[in-house]
Scaffold this active site. Sequence first.
Site, PDB file in Angstrom:
ATOM      1  N   LYS A  68       0.808  -1.224   0.000  1.00 34.82           N
ATOM      2  CA  LYS A  68       0.000   0.000   0.000  1.00 34.82           C
ATOM      3  C   LYS A  68       0.837   1.269   0.000  1.00 34.82           C
ATOM      4  O   LYS A  68       0.503   2.238  -0.692  1.00 34.82           O
ATOM      5  CB  LYS A  68      -0.952  -0.006   1.198  1.00 34.82           C
ATOM      6  CG  LYS A  68      -2.062  -1.045   1.099  1.00 34.82           C
ATOM      7  CD  LYS A  68      -3.040  -0.906   2.247  1.00 34.82           C
ATOM      8  CE  LYS A  68      -4.143  -1.931   2.161  1.00 34.82           C
ATOM      9  NZ  LYS A  68      -5.156  -1.762   3.220  1.00 34.82           N
ATOM     10  N   ASP A 104     -10.027   2.705   1.948  1.00 31.15           N
ATOM     11  CA  ASP A 104     -10.097   2.156   3.305  1.00 31.15           C
ATOM     12  C   ASP A 104     -10.798   3.118   4.263  1.00 31.15           C
ATOM     13  O   ASP A 104     -11.614   2.705   5.098  1.00 31.15           O
ATOM     14  CB  ASP A 104      -8.700   1.840   3.837  1.00 31.15           C
ATOM     15  CG  ASP A 104      -8.115   0.575   3.230  1.00 31.15           C
ATOM     16  OD1 ASP A 104      -8.898  -0.304   2.810  1.00 31.15           O
ATOM     17  OD2 ASP A 104      -6.871   0.458   3.172  1.00 31.15           O
TER      18      ASP A 104
END
Length: 288
Positions: A68, A104
Amino acid sequence: MSLPRCFGVLGDPVAHSRSPAMHAAAFAALDLPHRYLAFHVAAGGLADALAGARALGFGGLNLTLPHKQAALAYMQRLSPAARRIGAVNTVCFAADGLLGDNTDGAGFAAASRSLDPTPVRAAVVLGAGGAALAVVDALVHELLAADGRLLWVSRDLAGLYTLLEARPELAARVEAVDYATLAAAPIDADLLVNCTSVGMAGGPREFPTPLALSGLAAGARVIDAVYPRPAGGLLDQAAALGYRVQDGLPMLLWQGVRALERWLARPLPADAVAAMWAALDGPDPRPR
């Protein structure tokens, strides 16, 4: 009918991912011929994997550990959320290159509102990894009341200070503390979020210091990013004290919904979201 396209998630490990089942259910509900697969990509292979996916005409990618933050270096553009959080979990293939997004935080916000839509007066977030960054960002930008406050807790207090120094928009609303400070007084909050690996398969079973859950506000929410919910863990302890609890599956659902909406450039209808949830939820996933 749309031409078939491939989507996927890159990670190491990745075999445990529930995203393929979730997205397959959405494609079936939408009558789309696409496929979503999990690809094992080690830390050093991200650049080649992204280039290969682009060359093969992939429709989009999700990224999980350990990619990420590393993905930031390979994106031509970043969404505001990805830039603020400092991590990419969703890659869009655009004509002018790779667009890195982060769903997210939006996923956590939607999951939290599904438990209780009222603004958060006081929150405590445990952990300082990528999930915690997304949760803190969502709280500050979407979920905290105008006068709300947030305690961010980590064993590495110096690391938290470094994160906040790089994010002045968070620093004004967030107080960084360690576990010893948290344990020294009741946790006066209406939301507690665990973003650590405590309770995860292969992770530690206990926090550095015991959590005084009984000090939470009456009717507080306790959310654990870990899934499946471990028997006897944080959520079972909180539920026994009368608090409302939620594991990490709703956050997984809603970050996936937001990613799919980015790739398809349209909102998902309720029946597609329901099919995704059914693919994730199924029977009670807690160990017996």
